[in-house]
Motif scaffolding. Structure first.
Motif, PDB file in Angstrom:
ATOM      1  N   PRO A 170       4.919  -6.005   1.658  1.00 18.56           N
ATOM      2  CA  PRO A 170       4.767  -4.860   2.566  1.00 18.56           C
ATOM      3  C   PRO A 170       3.684  -3.890   2.095  1.00 18.56           C
ATOM      4  CG  PRO A 170       7.085  -5.312   2.219  1.00 18.56           C
ATOM      5  CD  PRO A 170       6.311  -6.198   1.269  1.00 18.56           C
ATOM      6  N   GLU A 171       3.579  -3.690   0.794  1.00 20.09           N
ATOM      7  CA  GLU A 171       2.565  -2.788   0.263  1.00 20.09           C
ATOM      8  C   GLU A 171       1.158  -3.315   0.532  1.00 20.09           C
ATOM      9  OE1 GLU A 171       5.093  -4.038  -1.601  1.00 20.09           O
ATOM     10  OE2 GLU A 171       6.364  -2.254  -1.743  1.00 20.09           O
ATOM     11  N   GLN A 172       0.974  -4.624   0.333  1.00 21.52           N
ATOM     12  CA  GLN A 172      -0.345  -5.212   0.563  1.00 21.52           C
ATOM     13  C   GLN A 172      -0.703  -5.174   2.044  1.00 21.52           C
ATOM     14  OE1 GLN A 172      -2.702  -5.878  -1.377  1.00 21.52           O
ATOM     15  NE2 GLN A 172      -4.084  -6.967  -0.026  1.00 21.52           N
ATOM     16  N   LYS A 174       0.287  -3.001   4.212  1.00 17.99           N
ATOM     17  CA  LYS A 174      -0.038  -1.614   4.535  1.00 17.99           C
ATOM     18  C   LYS A 174      -1.438  -1.265   4.036  1.00 17.99           C
ATOM     19  CE  LYS A 174       1.505   3.121   4.017  1.00 17.99           C
ATOM     20  NZ  LYS A 174       2.467   4.044   3.444  1.00 17.99           N
ATOM     21  N   HIS A 175      -1.775  -1.747   2.850  1.00 14.21           N
ATOM     22  CA  HIS A 175      -3.111  -1.510   2.294  1.00 14.21           C
ATOM     23  C   HIS A 175      -4.186  -2.093   3.225  1.00 14.21           C
ATOM     24  CE1 HIS A 175      -6.495  -1.391  -0.467  1.00 14.21           C
ATOM     25  NE2 HIS A 175      -6.643  -2.688  -0.277  1.00 14.21           N
ATOM     26  N   ALA A 230      -3.943  -2.775   6.447  1.00  8.35           N
ATOM     27  CA  ALA A 230      -3.956  -2.014   7.704  1.00  8.35           C
ATOM     28  C   ALA A 230      -4.729  -0.708   7.529  1.00  8.35           C
ATOM     29  CB  ALA A 230      -2.526  -1.748   8.174  1.00  8.35           C
ATOM     30  N   ASN A 231      -4.508  -0.009   6.419  1.00  7.95           N
ATOM     31  CA  ASN A 231      -5.231   1.242   6.155  1.00  7.95           C
ATOM     32  C   ASN A 231      -6.718   0.996   5.953  1.00  7.95           C
ATOM     33  OD1 ASN A 231      -2.988   2.893   6.392  1.00  7.95           O
ATOM     34  ND2 ASN A 231      -2.475   2.711   4.226  1.00  7.95           N
TER      35      ASN A 231
END
Length: 62
Positions: free
Chosen positions: A10-12, A14-15, A17-18
């Motif tokens: 999930p963190e990757q 989100k990264h 997407a940002n």
């Protein structure tokens, strides 16, 4: 390929997407391909040995 390299936590995700939120407007605004002298793209559709040969194609029309 990005998921294979960096994973799909999930963190990757989100990264990424940002990053896209900034990268896509940058590309549209700056159009770096218009000033480039060389563009490295995905593998060409020309048969070649990638270990010993480099494929160079003519520029695409703008």
């Amino acid at each position: 390929m990005l998921v294979a390299r960096d994973g799909d936590s999930p963190e990757q995700l989100k990264h990424v997407a940002n990053w896209l939120l900034e990268e896509l407007p940058f590309m549209l605004r700056e159009q770096p391909w218009a000033r480039a002298t060389v563009i490295v793209a995905s593998p060409p559709q020309i048969d070649h040995d990638p270990d010993t040969e480099l494929v160079i194609a003519p520029p695409t029309s703008a």
